[in-house]
Motif scaffolding. Structure first.
Motif, PDB file in Angstrom:
ATOM      1  N   LEU A   1      10.842  15.695  -4.317  1.00  0.00           N
ATOM      2  CA  LEU A   1      11.738  15.527  -5.455  1.00  0.00           C
ATOM      3  C   LEU A   1      12.358  14.134  -5.478  1.00  0.00           C
ATOM      4  N   HIS A   2      12.665  13.595  -4.302  1.00  0.00           N
ATOM      5  CA  HIS A   2      13.215  12.238  -4.246  1.00  0.00           C
ATOM      6  C   HIS A   2      12.217  11.237  -4.816  1.00  0.00           C
ATOM      7  N   ARG A   3      10.956  11.411  -4.478  1.00  0.00           N
ATOM      8  CA  ARG A   3       9.931  10.501  -5.000  1.00  0.00           C
ATOM      9  C   ARG A   3       9.856  10.575  -6.520  1.00  0.00           C
ATOM     10  N   ILE A   4       9.919  11.787  -7.067  1.00  0.00           N
ATOM     11  CA  ILE A   4       9.881  11.945  -8.522  1.00  0.00           C
ATOM     12  C   ILE A   4      11.092  11.276  -9.162  1.00  0.00           C
ATOM     13  N   ARG A   5      12.270  11.424  -8.547  1.00  0.00           N
ATOM     14  CA  ARG A   5      13.477  10.827  -9.121  1.00  0.00           C
ATOM     15  C   ARG A   5      13.406   9.303  -9.093  1.00  0.00           C
ATOM     16  N   VAL A   6      12.835   8.747  -8.035  1.00  0.00           N
ATOM     17  CA  VAL A   6      12.636   7.295  -7.994  1.00  0.00           C
ATOM     18  C   VAL A   6      11.741   6.870  -9.150  1.00  0.00           C
ATOM     19  N   GLN A   7      10.645   7.597  -9.366  1.00  0.00           N
ATOM     20  CA  GLN A   7       9.746   7.273 -10.464  1.00  0.00           C
ATOM     21  C   GLN A   7      10.443   7.397 -11.819  1.00  0.00           C
ATOM     22  N   CYS A   8      11.294   8.413 -11.960  1.00  0.00           N
ATOM     23  CA  CYS A   8      12.053   8.573 -13.212  1.00  0.00           C
ATOM     24  C   CYS A   8      12.914   7.343 -13.477  1.00  0.00           C
ATOM     25  N   TRP A   9      13.591   6.862 -12.443  1.00  0.00           N
ATOM     26  CA  TRP A   9      14.448   5.689 -12.623  1.00  0.00           C
ATOM     27  C   TRP A   9      13.615   4.434 -12.889  1.00  0.00           C
ATOM     28  N   VAL A  10      12.452   4.324 -12.249  1.00  0.00           N
ATOM     29  CA  VAL A  10      11.580   3.162 -12.501  1.00  0.00           C
ATOM     30  C   VAL A  10      11.189   3.122 -13.979  1.00  0.00           C
ATOM     31  N   PHE A  11      10.918   4.293 -14.548  1.00  0.00           N
ATOM     32  CA  PHE A  11      10.617   4.338 -15.982  1.00  0.00           C
ATOM     33  C   PHE A  11      11.851   4.011 -16.816  1.00  0.00           C
ATOM     34  N   ALA A  12      12.986   4.604 -16.434  1.00  0.00           N
ATOM     35  CA  ALA A  12      14.169   4.573 -17.298  1.00  0.00           C
ATOM     36  C   ALA A  12      14.885   3.231 -17.326  1.00  0.00           C
ATOM     37  N   VAL A  13      14.981   2.562 -16.177  1.00  0.00           N
ATOM     38  CA  VAL A  13      15.830   1.370 -16.079  1.00  0.00           C
ATOM     39  C   VAL A  13      15.499   0.297 -17.114  1.00  0.00           C
ATOM     40  N   PRO A  14      14.224  -0.100 -17.286  1.00  0.00           N
ATOM     41  CA  PRO A  14      13.955  -1.150 -18.285  1.00  0.00           C
ATOM     42  C   PRO A  14      14.405  -0.762 -19.697  1.00  0.00           C
TER      43      PRO A  14
ATOM     44  N   VAL B   1       6.269   7.537 -21.795  1.00  0.00           N
ATOM     45  CA  VAL B   1       7.225   8.592 -22.112  1.00  0.00           C
ATOM     46  C   VAL B   1       6.666   9.944 -21.707  1.00  0.00           C
ATOM     47  N   ASP B   2       5.361  10.153 -21.904  1.00  0.00           N
ATOM     48  CA  ASP B   2       4.731  11.408 -21.498  1.00  0.00           C
ATOM     49  C   ASP B   2       4.786  11.577 -19.974  1.00  0.00           C
ATOM     50  N   ASP B   3       4.587  10.483 -19.249  1.00  0.00           N
ATOM     51  CA  ASP B   3       4.731  10.542 -17.791  1.00  0.00           C
ATOM     52  C   ASP B   3       6.132  11.014 -17.420  1.00  0.00           C
ATOM     53  N   TYR B   4       7.123  10.437 -18.097  1.00  0.00           N
ATOM     54  CA  TYR B   4       8.518  10.770 -17.816  1.00  0.00           C
ATOM     55  C   TYR B   4       8.780  12.252 -18.088  1.00  0.00           C
ATOM     56  N   ARG B   5       8.270  12.745 -19.211  1.00  0.00           N
ATOM     57  CA  ARG B   5       8.438  14.167 -19.515  1.00  0.00           C
ATOM     58  C   ARG B   5       7.829  15.034 -18.407  1.00  0.00           C
ATOM     59  N   GLY B   6       6.655  14.624 -17.925  1.00  0.00           N
ATOM     60  CA  GLY B   6       6.020  15.373 -16.850  1.00  0.00           C
ATOM     61  C   GLY B   6       6.846  15.367 -15.577  1.00  0.00           C
ATOM     62  N   MET B   7       7.479  14.237 -15.270  1.00  0.00           N
ATOM     63  CA  MET B   7       8.346  14.149 -14.092  1.00  0.00           C
ATOM     64  C   MET B   7       9.543  15.089 -14.240  1.00  0.00           C
ATOM     65  N   VAL B   8      10.148  15.079 -15.422  1.00  0.00           N
ATOM     66  CA  VAL B   8      11.316  15.930 -15.655  1.00  0.00           C
ATOM     67  C   VAL B   8      10.922  17.396 -15.527  1.00  0.00           C
ATOM     68  N   GLU B   9       9.762  17.760 -16.067  1.00  0.00           N
ATOM     69  CA  GLU B   9       9.295  19.147 -15.959  1.00  0.00           C
ATOM     70  C   GLU B   9       9.054  19.523 -14.500  1.00  0.00           C
TER      71      GLU B   9
ATOM     72  N   VAL C   1       0.846  -1.202   0.000  1.00  0.00           N
ATOM     73  CA  VAL C   1       0.000   0.000   0.000  1.00  0.00           C
ATOM     74  C   VAL C   1       0.881   1.251   0.000  1.00  0.00           C
ATOM     75  N   ASP C   2       1.969   1.228   0.774  1.00  0.00           N
ATOM     76  CA  ASP C   2       2.900   2.359   0.796  1.00  0.00           C
ATOM     77  C   ASP C   2       3.482   2.617  -0.594  1.00  0.00           C
ATOM     78  N   LEU C   3       3.908   1.552  -1.267  1.00  0.00           N
ATOM     79  CA  LEU C   3       4.496   1.703  -2.606  1.00  0.00           C
ATOM     80  C   LEU C   3       3.455   2.152  -3.623  1.00  0.00           C
ATOM     81  N   SER C   4       2.216   1.754  -3.419  1.00  0.00           N
ATOM     82  CA  SER C   4       1.137   2.228  -4.292  1.00  0.00           C
ATOM     83  C   SER C   4       0.932   3.726  -4.111  1.00  0.00           C
ATOM     84  N   ALA C   5       1.004   4.190  -2.850  1.00  0.00           N
ATOM     85  CA  ALA C   5       0.847   5.616  -2.572  1.00  0.00           C
ATOM     86  C   ALA C   5       1.981   6.428  -3.188  1.00  0.00           C
ATOM     87  N   GLN C   6       3.126   5.805  -3.382  1.00  0.00           N
ATOM     88  CA  GLN C   6       4.280   6.478  -4.000  1.00  0.00           C
ATOM     89  C   GLN C   6       4.237   6.409  -5.519  1.00  0.00           C
ATOM     90  N   GLY C   7       3.201   5.775  -6.068  1.00  0.00           N
ATOM     91  CA  GLY C   7       3.037   5.705  -7.505  1.00  0.00           C
ATOM     92  C   GLY C   7       3.825   4.611  -8.187  1.00  0.00           C
TER      93      GLY C   7
END
Length: 226
Positions: free
Chosen positions: A159-172, A79-87, A56-62
Motif C-alpha cells: 500500500l505504501h508503494r501505491i501511495r507513493v505512485q499516487c503522489w508521483v501522479f498528483a504532485v505535478p 488519470v486511468d492509472d491513478y484511478r486504478g491505484m485508488v481502487e 533499477v530499484d526505482l524502476s522496479a517500484q514503477g
C-alpha cells in the motif's frame, strides 16, 4: 573488508534511491524527464554502480522507466492509472481497517497510536493550509504507520508503494492549483480518531471519503484536459 564494503555500497544505493524518490515526489524531476546513470553519478559525486542499482530499484517500484540506449526517465502515470491505484488501495485498505478495528484500539500499542495521531495532526494541518511539500511526507508516514497496525508488513509495504505512485501522479497537477487548501483531503485526524476508538464503521467512512475525494479530483482533471 568485503562485508564492510558491501554494507557501504548498499547504504549508498538506498540513500541515492531515497533522494531521487524525493525529487520525483517533489516534482523537481518531472514525468517524462530523462537522465543517465552518468548524470546522476556526477550530480551526487559517487560511482556509477550504486546509482545504477538505485535506478533499477526505482524502476522496479514503477517510478522510472528504463531504456537500454537512452538511460532512464520518470514514469508518466495517466488519470486511468491513478484511478486504478485508488481502487487497489481501497479494496485492500478496507480489509486492513476492518482488521485494525477488530483487534481493538490498543492493537498497535499506545506508542504507535500516539505516533499515528501526531502524523495525522501534521498532515491535516498541511492540507488545510495548502502546504504540499509538508503534506506529502506526513501523509505517507501517516498511512504507512496506520497500515502497520494491521500487523502484515507485506500488505503495508504494498500500500505504501501505491501511495507513493499516487503522489508521483498528483504532485505535478497539484502544483498548478492556486488554492491547494481547496483540493487537498484533510481527514487524517477523523480517521485516526476512529481507529483509536476501535470504531470500524467510522474508519471505513473516513477512508471512503478519502477515496471518493481522490476520484472526484481525477474526474475534474479529466474534464479540464484540452
Amino acid at each position: 573488508m568485503a562485508g564492510s564494503g558491501a554494507v557501504t555500497r548498499n547504504t549508498l544505493r538506498q540513500q541515492i534511491a531515497d533522494a531521487l524518490r524525493d525529487e520525483v515526489l517533489a516534482g523537481r524531476l518531472q514525468p517524462g524527464q530523462e537522465f543517465t546513470v552518468k548524470q546522476i553519478a556526477e550530480q551526487y559525486g559517487v560511482s556509477a554502480t550504486p546509482v545504477r542499482e538505485a535506478l533499477v530499484d526505482l524502476s522496479a517500484q514503477g517510478l522510472l522507466d528504463s531504456d537500454q540506449h537512452r538511460g532512464f526517465r520518470v514514469h508518466e502515470f495517466s488519470v486511468d492509472d491513478y484511478r486504478g491505484m485508488v481502487e487497489a488501495r481501497s479494496l485492500i485498505g478496507d480489509g486492513i481497517f476492518l482488521r485494525i478495528t477488530e483487534r481493538g484500539p490498543d492493537a498497535g500499542g499506545s506508542v504507535a497510536l500516539v505516533s499515528v495521531r501526531r502524523r495525522a495532526e501534521e498532515a491535516g494541518r498541511a492540507a488545510r493550509v495548502g502546504d504540499l511539500d509538508i503534506l506529502v511526507g506526513y501523509d505517507l508516514r501517516f498511512w504507512r504507520e496506520l497500515g502497520a497496525l494491521a500487523g502484515n508488513v507485506y500488505i503495508s509495504e504494498f500500500l505504501h508503494r501505491i501511495r507513493v505512485q499516487c503522489w508521483v501522479f498528483a504532485v505535478p497537477h497539484l502544483r498548478r492549483h492556486s488554492r491547494l487548501d481547496e483540493v487537498l483531503w484533510s481527514g487524517h485526524g477523523e480517521l485516526a480518531d476512529a481507529v483509536t476508538r476501535g470504531d470500524g464503521e467510522a474508519a471505513r467512512e473516513a477512508v471512503q471519503a478519502y477515496d471518493e475525494h481522490a476520484l472526484a479530483w481525477a474526474a475534474r482533471l479529466e474534464r479540464a484536459r484540452p
